[in-house]
Design an enzyme around this catalytic site. Structure first.
Site, PDB file in Angstrom:
ATOM      1  N   LYS A   1     -19.083  32.388  64.925  1.00 19.36           N
ATOM      2  CA  LYS A   1     -19.379  31.544  66.290  1.00 19.36           C
ATOM      3  C   LYS A   1     -20.687  31.399  66.580  1.00 19.36           C
ATOM      4  CE  LYS A   1     -18.309  31.897  71.220  1.00 19.36           C
ATOM      5  NZ  LYS A   1     -19.455  31.348  71.736  1.00 19.36           N
TER       6      LYS A   1
ATOM      7  N   SER B   1     -21.439  35.880  67.722  1.00 22.70           N
ATOM      8  CA  SER B   1     -22.462  35.469  68.691  1.00 22.70           C
ATOM      9  C   SER B   1     -23.642  36.008  68.424  1.00 22.70           C
ATOM     10  CB  SER B   1     -22.019  35.774  70.199  1.00 22.70           C
ATOM     11  OG  SER B   1     -20.796  35.170  70.455  1.00 22.70           O
TER      12      SER B   1
END
Length: 141
Positions: free
Chosen positions: A52, A27
């Site tokens: 991600k 992230s």
């Protein structure tokens, strides 16, 4: 922002920078590492990251459940996506599991310190400076 750059700021922004990454880097941390790397500002040491680069939203359902929907994808400054499940590739691969206080040596931290001190292993490649882009690409128009 105008004005002269202070001595402390010049030292900070001119200093070598190493980012330790591993399969748990995801992230925002993954995007930050990609921005430093793609702009030629940092060297990545460690393992591939989680991968991600997606923006997801949770929609509550009337029955008490929820629907998680991918609504966008973050892009690197090079305009390449962070491939799901693949992540970022380190400049200097290193795998070490910290063993606690009894044996505090960590090979990846040692490698990072070597890079900062200018004794980088030959595997570090020079990185081109690219403009910093803040780009989010929607998955569907």
């Amino acid at each position: 922002r105008g004005g002269a750059v202070g001595e402390a700021e010049a030292t900070l922004f001119g200093a070598p920078l190493v980012v330790l990454i591993d399969r748990g880097t995801a992230s925002a941390a993954e995007l930050f590492a990609a921005a430093l790397h793609d702009n030629g500002r940092g060297v990545l040491v460690g393992e591939h990251t989680f991968g991600k680069g997606l923006i997801q939203r949770v929609f509550p359902m009337p029955n008490g459940g929820a629907l998680k929907l991918t609504v966008g994808e973050y892009m690197r400054p090079t305009l390449a996506p962070i491939e799901p499940g693949v992540g970022l590739e380190p400049d200097l691969p290193c795998l070490d599991t910290p063993r606690g206080a009894a044996e505090p040596v960590d090979a990846c931290v040692d490698m990072a310190v070597s890079v900062v001190r200018g004794r980088a292993p030959k595997a570090v490649r020079p990185l081109a400076r690219l403009p910093l882009l803040r780009t989010v690409r929607p998955l569907a128009e």
